[in-house]
Design a protein around this motif. Structure first.
Motif, PDB file in Angstrom:
ATOM      1  N   LEU A 112       8.451   7.827 -11.546  1.00 37.48           N
ATOM      2  CA  LEU A 112       7.650   7.104 -10.502  1.00 37.48           C
ATOM      3  C   LEU A 112       7.457   7.777  -9.173  1.00 37.48           C
ATOM      4  O   LEU A 112       8.629   8.518  -8.776  1.00 37.48           O
ATOM      5  N   ASP A 113       6.450   7.657  -8.612  1.00 40.63           N
ATOM      6  CA  ASP A 113       6.068   8.337  -7.189  1.00 40.63           C
ATOM      7  C   ASP A 113       7.082   7.634  -6.089  1.00 40.63           C
ATOM      8  O   ASP A 113       6.857   6.285  -6.177  1.00 40.63           O
TER       9      ASP A 113
ATOM     10  N   THR B 155      -4.467  -6.997  -9.855  1.00 38.77           N
ATOM     11  CA  THR B 155      -4.611  -5.830  -8.905  1.00 38.77           C
ATOM     12  C   THR B 155      -3.615  -6.001  -7.797  1.00 38.77           C
ATOM     13  O   THR B 155      -3.159  -7.070  -7.741  1.00 38.77           O
ATOM     14  N   GLN B 156      -3.072  -5.040  -7.009  1.00 38.43           N
ATOM     15  CA  GLN B 156      -2.524  -5.255  -5.734  1.00 38.43           C
ATOM     16  C   GLN B 156      -3.191  -6.290  -5.069  1.00 38.43           C
ATOM     17  O   GLN B 156      -2.275  -7.112  -4.528  1.00 38.43           O
TER      18      GLN B 156
ATOM     19  N   PHE C 295       3.088   2.036  -2.234  1.00 36.27           N
ATOM     20  CA  PHE C 295       3.698   2.307  -3.542  1.00 36.27           C
ATOM     21  C   PHE C 295       2.583   1.665  -4.496  1.00 36.27           C
ATOM     22  O   PHE C 295       2.266   0.577  -4.267  1.00 36.27           O
ATOM     23  N   ASP C 296       2.663   2.019  -5.942  1.00 37.17           N
ATOM     24  CA  ASP C 296       1.673   1.352  -6.889  1.00 37.17           C
ATOM     25  C   ASP C 296       2.780   0.197  -7.482  1.00 37.17           C
ATOM     26  O   ASP C 296       3.513   0.531  -8.306  1.00 37.17           O
ATOM     27  N   LEU C 297       2.697  -1.093  -6.962  1.00 36.99           N
ATOM     28  CA  LEU C 297       3.610  -2.162  -7.567  1.00 36.99           C
ATOM     29  C   LEU C 297       3.200  -2.384  -8.990  1.00 36.99           C
ATOM     30  O   LEU C 297       4.247  -2.544  -9.781  1.00 36.99           O
ATOM     31  N   LEU C 298       2.007  -2.252  -9.494  1.00 38.49           N
ATOM     32  CA  LEU C 298       1.820  -2.514 -10.931  1.00 38.49           C
ATOM     33  C   LEU C 298       2.541  -1.502 -11.881  1.00 38.49           C
ATOM     34  O   LEU C 298       3.054  -1.975 -12.727  1.00 38.49           O
ATOM     35  N   GLU C 299       2.561  -0.110 -11.318  1.00 33.31           N
ATOM     36  CA  GLU C 299       3.353   0.867 -12.050  1.00 33.31           C
ATOM     37  C   GLU C 299       4.663   0.701 -12.011  1.00 33.31           C
ATOM     38  O   GLU C 299       5.285   0.801 -12.983  1.00 33.31           O
ATOM     39  N   TYR C 300       5.222   0.254 -10.930  1.00 36.23           N
ATOM     40  CA  TYR C 300       6.585  -0.205 -10.985  1.00 36.23           C
ATOM     41  C   TYR C 300       6.821  -1.328 -11.687  1.00 36.23           C
ATOM     42  O   TYR C 300       7.939  -1.373 -12.501  1.00 36.23           O
TER      43      TYR C 300
ATOM     44  N   ASN D 182       0.943  -1.283  -0.014  1.00 32.89           N
ATOM     45  CA  ASN D 182      -0.055   0.065  -0.074  1.00 32.89           C
ATOM     46  C   ASN D 182       0.835   1.257   0.090  1.00 32.89           C
ATOM     47  O   ASN D 182       0.468   2.309  -0.182  1.00 32.89           O
TER      48      ASN D 182
END
Length: 297
Positions: A59-60, A246-247, A36-41, A34
């Motif tokens: 990336l954020d 999804t996460q 960070f966005d693992l999928l974006e990474y 929660n």
């Protein structure tokens, strides 16, 4: 056969242990995911692998929650390792006394026993360190120097190997003797009597070899079982890796894999402890009975 079936007679307790561990891991793993966005990474890493890191999108950074999540995750791993090791001593004692069920869990005592086992394993490693240091020096001498010196060093290396291998085997047997004595005597000092344990193991080398043989059979049986389980997990979790991943589905896939692999690992360890209990009888270290220590729930 007794060792193989032993943990399955208390399968409810094994499942409870695995569920508690899974929940503890899930809490901190959820905090990590929660943050960070693992999928974006994952998508960014795919881009970098195809086109180069200069094309990797910005990336954020993860949120602060990743820090307590990582700390908690590794803390659970350490506590779990100590506790399972310490509880294994209680399992050996219960098997020694003929109980067919897993013993009661006394968390603080088992955690302390696990810590003693960890310290003893470090001590066994320190005792063997001089042998490895000597081998490293001989290898260095072989790699450099005159041809005569290299030949002498190679002869010394072969001689050291012939000494070190039996020594390492007997030391491993001694560690199992220490575990058996700790369970039988309820005295953690038995773990640290390295030379005494090695002497007992050497005098009972046939029983020690037999223990290793049956341990190897257990490893092979559980390895084949784990392959079957892994294939089943892959079939079950395959739909979770579709385009709608999804996460949450990633977390569920990990937890499913963790539960099954951890369950197999714990069952294998308890089977191994039953073998060590039989080993304790064969080498003659079983001579005590403590009703409080052996209490079963």
């Amino acid at each position: 056969t007794q060792a193989l079936t032993y943990p399955f007679k208390s399968i409810a307790k094994v499942i409870t242990i695995v569920l508690v561990m899974t929940i503890a891991f899930a809490i901190f793993l959820g905090m990590i995911l929660n943050s960070f966005d693992l999928l974006e990474y994952m998508k960014a890493l795919q881009v970098a692998s195809y086109y180069g890191y200069e094309f990797m999108p910005n990336l954020d950074p993860p949120s602060f929650m990743i820090i307590p999540g990582i700390i908690g995750f590794f803390a659970v791993m350490i506590v779990q390792g100590f506790w399972i090791s310490g509880y294994s001593i209680r399992v050996i004692r219960a098997a020694i006394d003929g109980f067919e069920n897993l013993p009661a869990i006394v968390f603080k005592q088992d955690l302390l026993r696990g810590f003693y086992l960890f310290l003893s394993s470090l001590l066994y490693g320190l005792v063997s360190l001089p042998f490895f240091a000597v081998l490293a020096i001989i290898i260095a001498m072989t790699a450099s120097g005159s041809e005569a010196a290299a030949g002498l060093a190679m002869l010394s290396f072969c001689s050291s190997i012939l000494i070190a291998i039996p020594f390492a085997i007997i030391m491993g047997w001694g560690y199992f003797v220490g575990m058996a004595r700790y369970a039988a005597e309820d005295d953690h000092g038995a773990l640290f009597q390295i030379w005494t344990n090695m002497r007992i193991a050497r005098h009972n080398w046939k029983s020690s070899l037999s223990l290793n043989f049956y341990q190897f059979l257990l490893v092979m049986i559980y390895w084949f079982l784990s392959q079957f389980v892994n294939n089943a997990v892959n079939m079950i979790s395959a739909p979770l890796w579709g385009s709608s991943v999804t996460q949450i589905t990633l977390l569920l896939a990990f937890l499913l894999s963790f539960m099954l692999s951890q369950g197999l690992s714990i069952v294998q360890q308890f089977s191994n402890m039953h073998l060590i209990a039989q080993f304790a009888y064969k080498i003659g270290v079983v001579d005590t009975f403590d009703e409080e220590f052996d209490k079963i729930k």
